[in-house]
Design an enzyme around this catalytic site. Structure first.
Site, PDB file in Angstrom:
ATOM      1  N   GLY A 121      15.318  -7.633  35.071  1.00 47.27           N
ATOM      2  CA  GLY A 121      15.256  -7.992  33.983  1.00 47.27           C
ATOM      3  C   GLY A 121      14.619  -7.287  32.702  1.00 47.27           C
ATOM      4  CB  CYS A 122      14.395  -6.821  29.129  1.00 47.00           C
ATOM      5  SG  CYS A 122      14.635  -8.575  28.832  1.00 47.00           S
ATOM      6  CE1 TYR A 123       9.776 -10.865  27.059  1.00 43.02           C
ATOM      7  CE2 TYR A 123      11.358 -12.078  27.942  1.00 43.02           C
ATOM      8  CZ  TYR A 123      10.615 -11.673  26.518  1.00 43.02           C
ATOM      9  OH  TYR A 123      10.642 -12.381  25.413  1.00 43.02           O
TER      10      TYR A 123
END
Lengths: 346, 346, 346, 346
Positions: free
Chosen positions: C148-150
Site C-alpha cells: 500500500g502507499c501509506y
C-alpha cells in the site's frame, strides 16, 4: 422581514444563497428544498453553515412550498425551473429564478438552444436580472431571471462601448475562463480534483455554449442591432471566479475616445462595479467571495483594438449574490443590503 | 463609534483587519501605517479593498499616531511591537498586539526563544487574547496579546481534556499544518507559488518553532502543571487554514469519559467554536474566511489514545478575526459584532 | 522483451503503469483491460498517452488474458484481485498484484479488516513487494503483493529504528497526508475539485484505515514483536504525494545513537531511497513523478522523541513504480530499469 | 558522449535541463554555473535532483567555462546572454541560447523591444530553434536561439493555416495563459503562493509583451507577409503549462477547407506534436512534464472564424526540452533522444 425559500439548496449556488441570506438583516430563510438530502440539516450537507444556518432540507411539492415562504429563489436546473416557477407566481409569490429558463425573451431562441418552453407567456414579463442595466424593471417584477455567470461578466464589460458605437460588433471575440464551481456539485470524473488541478483547458469551443444566446441578446440590446459573437469558455483550477478577456476593433470614434473616462462615468456610482485604474488588470482573487465586478480596459494601438477585461466571483455576482441584489430591488430594500462584504484576499 | 488604527497594514493580517473592520458597525478605521507603501491607498496595495476601504497608507511616528485613533491593532513583527506598544499605552490608548511580544508571561522564556524584552513590566498586565478562556480578563485590559495562529488551534482543542485530567500531558504530540499566508507577504523564494503549489512539507521540526513556549504556557495553565510538547508544523499548499491533529494517551478516567459530551458542554454556547458530531472530522475549507474554530475528537481504542482535531482560518480566528473579537470585548461591544459571517464554501 | 498486461488499466495506477512501461526497454505492453472503456484506445481515456502508448482497452476473461501476456499487473480493487490472480498463476504467469489481497500473511487479519479470503493458500507464498526489505524473496516469487502507499512511506521510514531497538514501539504515532489520486478515479462528490481544493482534512481517524494491519505486520517483523500503532490519514489538495510524519519515544540507546549515520548506512546504496542531510525535511514536490522515497529524521531533545519523515509519490513508489521495480526483480532485470527518471520540479 | 554545460543553472529552466540531461544517454553534464549558489551542489538547491545529478554550482568566467564542456546551454537573462554567447562561439563551442537575444533577425526590432544589441552580426547566423519548422537549419548551426514559450505555443498552432492562406492575418487574436514557472524563480511578491493561488489575471495587456515581435516575425514568415497580432498573456495558478487560444477569420478558401486533415498531414510524423481528434480540446495537464505540443482546432460557423488551441509544458517544449531537441539536432543525434517520456497525469 420577509420569509424566503430556496428551492434546490444542495448545489453550490444553494449553499452560497444560504450563506448570504444568513447575514441579511431583512430576511428569514424558512424553507430549503433538496430531494437528495431531505431530512438532513443543510449544515450537515455544508458544514461551513454550522451554527450559522439552522434549517432542514425538505422534499416538498410546490403546493406545500407556497405556505412556507413569500419569496423564492429557484436554484434548480433549467426545465425543472419551468415546472415550478409558474406555480409559485400563480400563488402570488415573487421569484428570482437562477436557471436559464426565463432569460431569453424569444421562445424560438430558447427552443433552439434548450428544448420546448412550457411557459413562454412569462418570457416577456420576466425581468432580466442585471440591476446595473435593468434596475427599474426588476424593482417592479414578480419574476426576475437571474443572469448566467458568463453573461454577467461579459455584458457589464461591453455595454458602455456598444451603446456608444465605439466598437465594431462584428469583431467581438470573448475568451472566458471560469472556476470549477460553475460545473456544479454532481459527481463527475471530469471535475474530480485530480482531473482539474494543476491544469487548464477550453471546452464547448466553436459557438456551442448555451450562454451564447443570452450574451447575444443583451449585447444586441446595447448595440441596437443584432450581434453574433465568438465565445470560448475555459476551465480554471480554482473554485470561484470568472475572468473574461474580450476583444473588439475600435470604430474611428472609438480610437479617439477616452474609454477610461467613459467607464468611470458609467459605473462610478455603482456599488458593485469597480472600474480599475488604467493599466491595472482585474484578477479573480480580488473579487473572491464578493458581489463585485472589476473592469479594466486597454487599447492596443498597434492593432486598433480594445481589450476589455472583467472579473467576478461566479457564485456571487455570477449567481447567488446577484440573486440577492435582485431580491433587494424586488422587495424595496436598499440594493446593497447584506452584500457589501469586501472580497477576501488572500 | 471608536476610531481605530492599524499599525502595519500591508501584511496579510493587515488587509484582513481592514476587511473585517469595513464591515464592523461600531468602528471607523482612521489610520493605517505602512512604511513601504506610504502615500498609496491601501486599496491600491490590496485591490480587493477598492470601494470598500478608503484610506491611505502613512508612515507615522508614534507621536503622530496617537492623535489619529483611540484603539490600535499593532500588526508588526515582534521586537518592533515592543517599540511601539508601550508608547501607545502611555498615551492612554488601548491596544491589541498581534505580535508575539506580550504573549509570554515569563520574560525569561521570552528571552530564550526571542531576544531581550524591553518592556517586561507589561507582560503581567497583558491579557492573553483567547476570549474562550480569558473573556473577563480581556474585557478590562488596556493591552491584549493576540494569540499565535498555531496556539489558538491547539489550546482550544486541548483545554477541556487537560482541565479534567483526562489525558497524560507527557504524551502530547501536536502535528499541525498551516496555509501559506502564515508565512507572511515578504518576497521569498521559499513561498513562491512554484515552490509551494502541488507540494507539502514539514519545517522547524524537533522542538524549534517559536509558538512552542506559547502553547506550553497555556496548556500548563489548563493542566495545572508544567507541560512540554512535541510540535511539528507543516506547510500546506493553500492560502488560509490551520489544521492541528493532536495525540495523547488517555488516563484511565479519560478512557471511560464521554469526551464528546464534555466538548459539547464546554463549547455549545461559544459562538465561534463548533464541536462537530462524533465521527465528523474538521476541514479547513469549512472555516475559511470566518472566525470559527471547528473541533472534533476520536478515541483510538486499539491504542488507548485520543485524537483531537481542530481547524481554523489562520488569518481570521488565528489572527485578525480574534483581534477584532478582543477589541469588541475591550470596548464593551457584543463579542460577535462584525464577526458572524459564515465561512464561505466552496 | 517480456509481454506484459495491465488488468484494470483505467484508474490512476493503470495510466501510471502504462506511462512507466512505455519507457521501459525490456517490456512490451500487449494487453490492457477495462470494462468501462472496452473498445476505446487507452490514450483516448488518458490523453497524456497519445503517441506514446498505442493499445486498446479490452474487456477480457482470464481465459483470454493468459494468451496475451506472460507477466501481469493486477490493478483492480481488492476482492476482484482474488478472483483473477490465482487463475493467472495457475496458467504459469507471474503477477504483481496492486490490491490489498495478498499483502497480509494472516488470513484471519485479512478477514477482520476486509472479508473472507478465497485463496488463503497463496498468502504465504506471496512476496511482500518492498524491495528494500525483501529483494531476494521477490526475485524468486511468482506472486508479489505490491505494498500500500501509506505502508510504503511508513515502513521504509521506521525499519532501521525498529530493527535496532532504538524506539519504544508502544509510542508510535503516524500522521500521514496523501494527495487525492490515492482516492482513485471514481466519480464522487467528496473528491471533486471544489471539495478538496484550498482545503485539508483528516479521515478514517481512530484506528479504522485498512492500511493499519499492513503497517503493523511489517513493523512487527522489523521490531521482532507485535506492534500496534496510531495512524491518521489526511487528504491533501495535491494530486500526487504522501508525506508521513512519525513520532516515537527514543529508548535510552536511541537517545545517544547517531541516527543520521544509521539511516545513511542503511540506505546509501539504495537507488530509490534518499536520506536527506540532517535538518532538511522531505517534501512531496521533490519526489513527484519518481520512484524515490525521501527520508529525514530529527530528535526532539526536549521530549526525548524522534520525528521521522518520509515523502513518496503515492502512484509511483506508492504503487505503479514499485510494481515495476518488483517486476524487474521477478524477471531478472536490473532493479532500476525504466525507473531512474529524476523527480520533476517545479 | 558530449560534455555539456549549463550556464545559469539555478532557475527553473536550469533544473529542468539538468533533469532531462540526467536521462540522456549521449551527454554528460560537466559544468553548471550559478553565481548565487556557487559551491553548493545543484541537488542541494533543487532537492529533486539528489542521487540523480551530481554536480556543484560554480561561478566561472567564460575563459574557464570553455575548458569544461563542448556544448553549452545558456539559461541566463537577455543581455547577459549577449555577453557570453559570442565568446563561447569564438572558442569553437556550440550553443543553444534560451534567452531572447538571438531570436529576432532584425536588430532594429530587437532594440525597439529590448536594448542595444552588442553582437548583431550573429543574428543572421543563429538558427531559430523550432525544429518542426527549421530542422535542417538547426542541424548545421553553431548557435540556436531557443524560442520563447508563448511563441512556441503560437507558431506551431498557426503555421499550417498561414502558409496556405486559410485565415486573414489581420484578424489574429492570441489569448494565452501561462503557468507561474514562466515568471522565474526570483523572490517577488507578485508570484508568492498567496498572490497567485486560487486566482487568475491578465498582464502586459495591449501589445506590450516582449514575445510579440518574436511571434510576429515567425508568423510573417509563414504567411509571406508582415503580420501584426493582438496578444494577451495571463497568469495561471499552475506551475507548468501554457495554453493558447487563437482566433482568426477564415478566408473563403479556409471556410471550405478540411482543416483537421491539414493539421494531421502536417504533423502526423512529428514525434512531439499531437493533433487531437476533432472536438477534443487540449489541456495543459495532458502535456505536463513532456516535450509534447497538443493542437486542436475548431471552426465557428456562426462567425466564420477558426479557433486554434495549443498546449505545451512551458519549461519543456517551451524551454528546456526544446533546447535538448535542438542539441540533438546540432550534434547529429536522433532528435527524440532523451525526450520521449510521456506526460504524467494526474
Amino acid at each position: 422581514m420577509v420569509h424566503v425559500g430556496i428551492v434546490g439548496a444542495s448545489g453550490y449556488t444553494g449553499v452560497e444563497l444560504a450563506r448570504l441570506l444568513a447575514g441579511h438583516p431583512e430576511v428569514r430563510l424558512t424553507v430549503a428544498t433538496s430531494r437528495q438530502y431531505a431530512g438532513k440539516a443543510l449544515a450537515e450537507v455544508f458544514p461551513n453553515l454550522r451554527k450559522r444556518v439552522d434549517i432542514l432540507c425538505e422534499n416538498l411539492s410546490v403546493e406545500e412550498l407556497v405556505h412556507r415562504a413569500d419569496f423564492f429563489f429557484t436554484a434548480v436546473p433549467h426545465k425543472t425551473a419551468m415546472d415550478i416557477v409558474p406555480r409559485l407566481l400563480a400563488s402570488g409569490k415573487k421569484v428570482v429564478d437562477l436557471s436559464a429558463d426565463y432569460r431569453l425573451h424569444d421562445p424560438a431562441v430558447y427552443e433552439t438552444w434548450y428544448q420546448e418552453h412550457t411557459s413562454p407567456e412569462l418570457l416577456d414579463e420576466a425581468a432580466y436580472g442585471l440591476p446595473e442595466l435593468y434596475r427599474d424593471r426588476i424593482a417592479t417584477a414578480r419574476l426576475t431571471a437571474n443572469p448566467g455567470c458568463y453573461p454577467t461578466s461579459v455584458i457589464l464589460a461591453l455595454a458602455p462601448l456598444l451603446r456608444k458605437g465605439l466598437i465594431d460588433p462584428a469583431t467581438l471575440i470573448i475568451d472566458s475562463k471560469s472556476g470549477t464551481s460553475g460545473a456544479g456539485r454532481a459527481a463527475n470524473v471530469g471535475t474530480l480534483f485530480c482531473e482539474v488541478s494543476d491544469g487548464f483547458k477550453p471546452y464547448k469551443v466553436g459557438g456551442t455554449h448555451r450562454h451564447i444566446p443570452e450574451i447575444e441578446q443583451e449585447l444586441s440590446v446595447a448595440a441596437g442591432e443584432p450581434i453574433t459573437v465568438t465565445f470560448t469558455p475555459h476551465l480554471l483550477p480554482i473554485s470561484r471566479g470568472i475572468l473574461s478577456t474580450i476583444y473588439a476593433s475600435l470604430t474611428s470614434e472609438g480610437k479617439t475616445a477616452d474609454l477610461q473616462a467613459l467607464y468611470e462615468q458609467t459605473y462610478d456610482n455603482e456599488p458593485f462595479v469597480r472600474v480599475l485604474p488604467a493599466g491595472v488588470p482585474p484578477a479573480t482573487q480580488h473579487v473572491r467571495g464578493s458581489n463585485c465586478c472589476d473592469l479594466s480596459l486597454q487599447k492596443d494601438i498597434r492593432t486598433g483594438r480594445v481589450i476589455v477585461m472583467s472579473a467576478i466571483d461566479n457564485i456571487v455576482k455570477g449567481a447567488s449574490g446577484q440573486a440577492v441584489q435582485n431580491m433587494n430591488l424586488m422587495n424595496g430594500y436598499p440594493e446593497t443590503l447584506g452584500l457589501m462584504g469586501a472580497p477576501f484576499f488572500p
